[in-house]
Design an enzyme around this catalytic site. Structure first.
Site, mmCIF file in Angstrom:
data_model
loop_
_atom_site.group_PDB
_atom_site.id
_atom_site.type_symbol
_atom_site.label_atom_id
_atom_site.label_comp_id
_atom_site.label_asym_id
_atom_site.label_seq_id
_atom_site.Cartn_x
_atom_site.Cartn_y
_atom_site.Cartn_z
ATOM 1 N N GLY A 44 15.600 -10.972 46.053
ATOM 2 C CA GLY A 44 16.399 -11.882 46.869
ATOM 3 C C GLY A 44 17.561 -12.528 46.139
ATOM 4 C CB CYS A 254 15.584 3.755 76.290
ATOM 5 S SG CYS A 254 16.811 5.028 75.879
ATOM 6 C CB CYS A 257 13.652 8.057 75.241
ATOM 7 S SG CYS A 257 13.556 6.414 74.478
ATOM 8 C CB CYS A 275 17.110 3.993 71.727
ATOM 9 S SG CYS A 275 15.520 4.047 72.514
ATOM 10 C CB CYS A 281 16.662 7.549 71.411
ATOM 11 S SG CYS A 281 16.897 7.615 73.186
#
Lengths: 300, 193, 372
Positions: A44, A254, A257, A275, A281
């Site tokens: 980090g 979606c 899909c 998506c 997808c």
């Protein structure tokens, strides 16, 4: 410079060993690698590095590209996405640059890629141990909204003094009833450093927590890299009584899909959603079982 | 693949070595393996040094000369060095003298290769090794145990001490005779059994 | 669907590049040769070198041509090219007094030590557009002598070369020092200059870092930063008096690998400015001047003057205001332009997230009760 040093470098150059692995000279790659190792050792923490100018402009993924070029080897298989899409012009451009200068193989399948360079998304597929995610970062400083002075920012991170960030989040809640941070949500890494999750959506933030894969973050313009090793805690900053909220539109699915629990983006003229992870997808549409399972697990 | 000890690492070799250093530092306690033999602790300066780097080699003067020739970097005293190779029998005092950086500049903390005889994974026989270490912290999925032959336990105690004031600290890799590698980032908590 | 969701991103890019090339290679005019740029648009070439932070006139001309005149793009091409080049050696330090002047003026004194040499300058050429253009009555390029190219293709033609002219005049600064009028900043040690290509800068870096950053900063950024600090709302600094404005050549030397002696390997043409600052602030020595320094490759006086003024302004400011951070972090042309133009990249994932939060705010109560 010493005599020996000069001789070494002239001999090196005269030997004519071509740099087979990419757009950067060996010295630059070693500088970046050194910085990446520090980044992994201090999860980090934004490590300064000597960011070089790349064939892509600053702000267009030059940092992610440098990280990938420093890391990639001939056995790697590279996937490049932008907004989750392999075929967008930016991803295509970066992929072309990497391919022509390193000769590595490429794929759109997140399951088989060894290195995934991405702008703004983490793939829907569960990534596995050994994979490396390289994220492009426009603004690496999570405290930018609460402090402008760089020296003060360095001090805050050095001392773990994030009080101003907490106050800012609290004021947000008081004013609006929710935390209104959109993407690039601030997280606490390894219980020590507050980190910017680049502009990935909140939806993707939980994937970083105790992940099996390594995440490397490259900010070329700002000249910093940072990292989250696998199996490291990544906790979004929020309050005990205020659960972390991800983007979700009830009922959205979606159009292509049918997935409900992937990250969807709107298509206004079709009054629907699709998506953002196009490769995932497409596999779902092709009846890929694994993609089905991931989706079902999330729907549950 | 064997490389002449001290020979300059080419682009491909440097990248391959780096990937081992990266993966072992990212998952402390897990054993990785170098494809090049015979490098030992010097693998750290050999793979990372550039012409204006500072490095130090303790315990092997011939190795020091080879690193200098291979990388063009400058040999300096131990507390000044960014990249270090501790060769042969490693002393806890060497660890204590390593550059640790500061909270404002953790990146100044030294990167150190440490020679050892043998690394033994946690597969039942680790406790037979000279020193047994248990890892925890970032990068460690579950407490990982490691057996190390050829390094005094005081060295690990000294390492813990050097990393007490995280994020200042040093990042180390143990390298055994077979080219096996274990990474010990400053973020790791070590329990010396 | 938008361009990002279109299939065939690679095909789209290739098509765009074909369009670029067809324009570059097509048209009715003659192809542009690099020497046309170094000779006829030398100030543009100089500016590109200055903003790339290097000296390479022919490469800069090539970059400028490839970038179709976009100065920042040309500088980017040069810097990216440099990223792929290994460093051969580090040159020896050069004393700025070794500068061989083509032009040298001292506004602070009417008769300074050394000559006032107007040199080649557009300053006093009247700003009258010559709409009729220039007719070329010289011999055709093929008829000129082979191999007669100048060492510095951008070097200006001397007006009246005079053997007697002192081409390495002493500095006004020396006179002011003798009179005890200048704050003495000379040091006994010889610290390594900060290498901004190896280490990113942040406020608190040594002065050499600040000078390096400005040396390759975008000209407009420095000019604008200067202007807004002199006349604009920020109002931190006031104008300086110029002590030296020089344009000329500096030698480049490296250590010979066998003899260890310093050998000259070429020269670079630079613009150099010394700015004299009147110290008048609280806690400052009212009886002294201080000096700001500006240096950049190529002939670019407005940049070097802005640089010198900002150098001394940051020094005097001592970190009280954001000026140092502005100078260090917002003046690089590639960083600024790149980041600005990145806004053209797809941002629909992040935008969708923002829309979601807007709806969430509308749904939420304005002020939640404490301890909910």
């Amino acid at each position: 410079m010493s005599h020996a040093t000069w001789t070494t470098s002239v001999v090196e150059l005269a030997s004519g060993e071509p740099d087979e692995l990419g757009h950067l000279d060996e010295q630059s790659k070693r500088d970046i690698r050194h910085a990446l190792l520090t980044a992994v050792a201090v999860p980090g923490y934004q490590v300064p590095f000597a960011s070089k100018e790349m064939p892509v402009a600053r702000g267009w993924g030059s940092g992610g590209l440098q990280v990938t070029l420093a890391v990639v080897g001939t056995e790697d298989v590279v996937k490049v996405i932008d907004q989750g899409d392999d075929d967008g012009v930016n991803a295509a451009n970066l992929r072309r640059l990497i391919a022509t200068t390193t000769g590595t193989a490429h794929t759109t399948d997140a399951r088989t890629a060894t290195i995934i360079q991405t702008r703004h998304r983490i793939p829907e597929d569960r990534l596995r141990p050994g994979q490396i995610l390289v994220l492009q970062v426009p603004v690496p400083e999570p405290l930018r909204g609460v402090e402008r002075d760089m020296r003060e920012l360095c001090r805050m991170h050095a001392e773990g003094d994030y009080a101003r960030m907490w106050v800012s989040l609290y004021e947000d809640v008081v004013r609006h009833g929710v935390i209104t941070r959109t993407t690039g949500y601030p997280v606490l890494v390894g219980g020590r450093y507050v980190m910017a999750t680049t502009p990935i959506p909140r939806f993707d933030v939980p994937k970083l927590h105790e992940a099996p894969f390594l995440s490397l973050f490259g900010a070329g313009r700002e000249k910093r890299v940072y990292a989250v090793p696998p199996h490291t805690s990544v906790e979004p900053l929020t309050f005990e009584d205020l659960p972390f909220e991800v983007e979700r539109t009830p009922g959205a699915a979606c159009l292509l899909c049918g997935a409900k629990e992937s990250y969807l983006v709107e298509v206004p003229e079709r009054d629907g959603w699709i998506c953002s992870d196009t490769a995932w997808c497409a596999r779902r549409r092709d009846g890929d079982e694994e993609a089905e399972l991931v989706s079902e697990a999330r729907d549950a | 693949m064997t490389a002449t000890v001290g020979a300059r690492l080419g682009a491909r070799q440097s990248q391959a070595v780096f990937r081992v250093l990266l993966s072992t530092l990212a998952e402390p306690g897990r054993i990785g393996r170098l494809s090049l033999e015979g490098l030992g602790a010097a693998v750290v300066p050999l793979s990372l040094a550039v012409v204006d780097s500072t490095f130090a080699v303790v315990g092997d003067d011939a190795q020091l000369g080879r690193v200098r020739l291979a990388t063009g970097a400058s040999a300096v005293s131990l507390p000044e060095a960014a990249l270090v190779a501790l060769c042969g029998a490693v002393e806890p005092e060497s660890i204590a003298r390593l550059r640790r950086g500061s909270a404002l500049e953790p990146e100044l903390g030294a990167k150190v290769g440490v020679d050892c005889e043998r690394l033994v994974a946690d597969s039942g026989r680790w406790s037979e090794a000279g020193v047994a270490i248990e890892f925890s912290g970032p990068g460690v999925a579950e407490r990982t145990r490691l057996g190390v032959d050829g390094v005094a336990r005081e060295v690990f105690v000294a390492l813990q001490e050097a990393n007490r004031a995280f994020p200042a600290g040093v990042d180390a890799w143990l390298v055994d005779r077979e080219g096996q590698v274990v990474g010990i980032p400053r973020s790791s908590t070590l329990e010396v059994c | 669907m938008g361009y990002a969701a279109a299939r065939g991103g690679t095909e789209a890019i290739l098509a765009a590049e074909r369009l670029v090339r067809s324009r570059q290679e097509g048209g009715v005019s003659a192809a542009l040769r690099a020497e046309q740029l170094t000779e006829r648009l030398s100030l543009a070439v100089d500016r590109v070198m200055g903003e790339a932070g290097l000296w390479a006139p022919e490469l800069a001309a090539t970059a400028l041509r490839q970038a179709e005149g976009d100065l920042v793009e040309a500088a980017h091409l040069l810097r990216a090219y440099q990223s792929t080049r290994a460093r051969l050696a580090r040159p020896a330090t050069v004393d700025a007094d070794e500068l061989t002047v083509l032009r040298r003026i001292v506004p602070a004194y009417r008769v300074p030590p050394g000559p006032q040499l107007l040199g080649r300058s557009l300053d006093y050429v009247a700003r009258l557009l010559n709409a009729a253009g220039v007719s070329d009555t010289r011999a055709a390029p093929e008829q000129r002598a082979e191999g007669a190219g100048p060492e510095d293709p951008t070097s200006p033609v001397e007006a009246v070369p005079s053997e007697a002219t002192d081409r390495r005049p002493g500095r006004l600064l020396r006179l002011l020092r003798e009179q005890g009028l200048v704050a003495d900043r000379r040091r006994d040690d010889d610290p390594e200059p900060y290498d901004i290509a190896r280490q990113p800068v942040r406020p608190g870096v040594p002065r050499s870092a600040r000078l390096s950053v400005m040396a390759r900063a975008e000209t407009g950024a420095l000019v604008n930063l200067w202007y807004r600090n002199v006349l604009g709302p920020d109002g931190y600094i006031h104008e300086i008096t110029l002590g030296e404005v020089r344009h000329g050549y500096l030698p480049v030397r490296v250590e010979h690998p066998l003899t260890g002696e310093a050998v000259s390997v070429g020269r670079v043409r630079v613009t150099e400015v010394e700015a004299i600052e009147d110290l008048d602030g609280p806690g400052e020595r009212r009886d002294l001047f201080d000096v700001g320094y500006g240096l950049c490759t190529g002939h670019n006086e407005r940049k070097a003057i802005a640089m010198a003024n900002l150098d001394i302004a940051v020094e005097r400011d001592g970190g009280r205001s954001p000026l140092e951070q502005s100078v260090l972090l917002t003046t690089d042309g590639l960083d600024a332009s790149g980041f600005l133009e990145h806004l053209k990249l797809p941002h629909y994932v992040t935008f969708r997230s923002m829309v979601e939060r807007k709806l969430a705010v509308r749904v939420a109560e304005p002020t939640p009760s404490p301890g909910r």
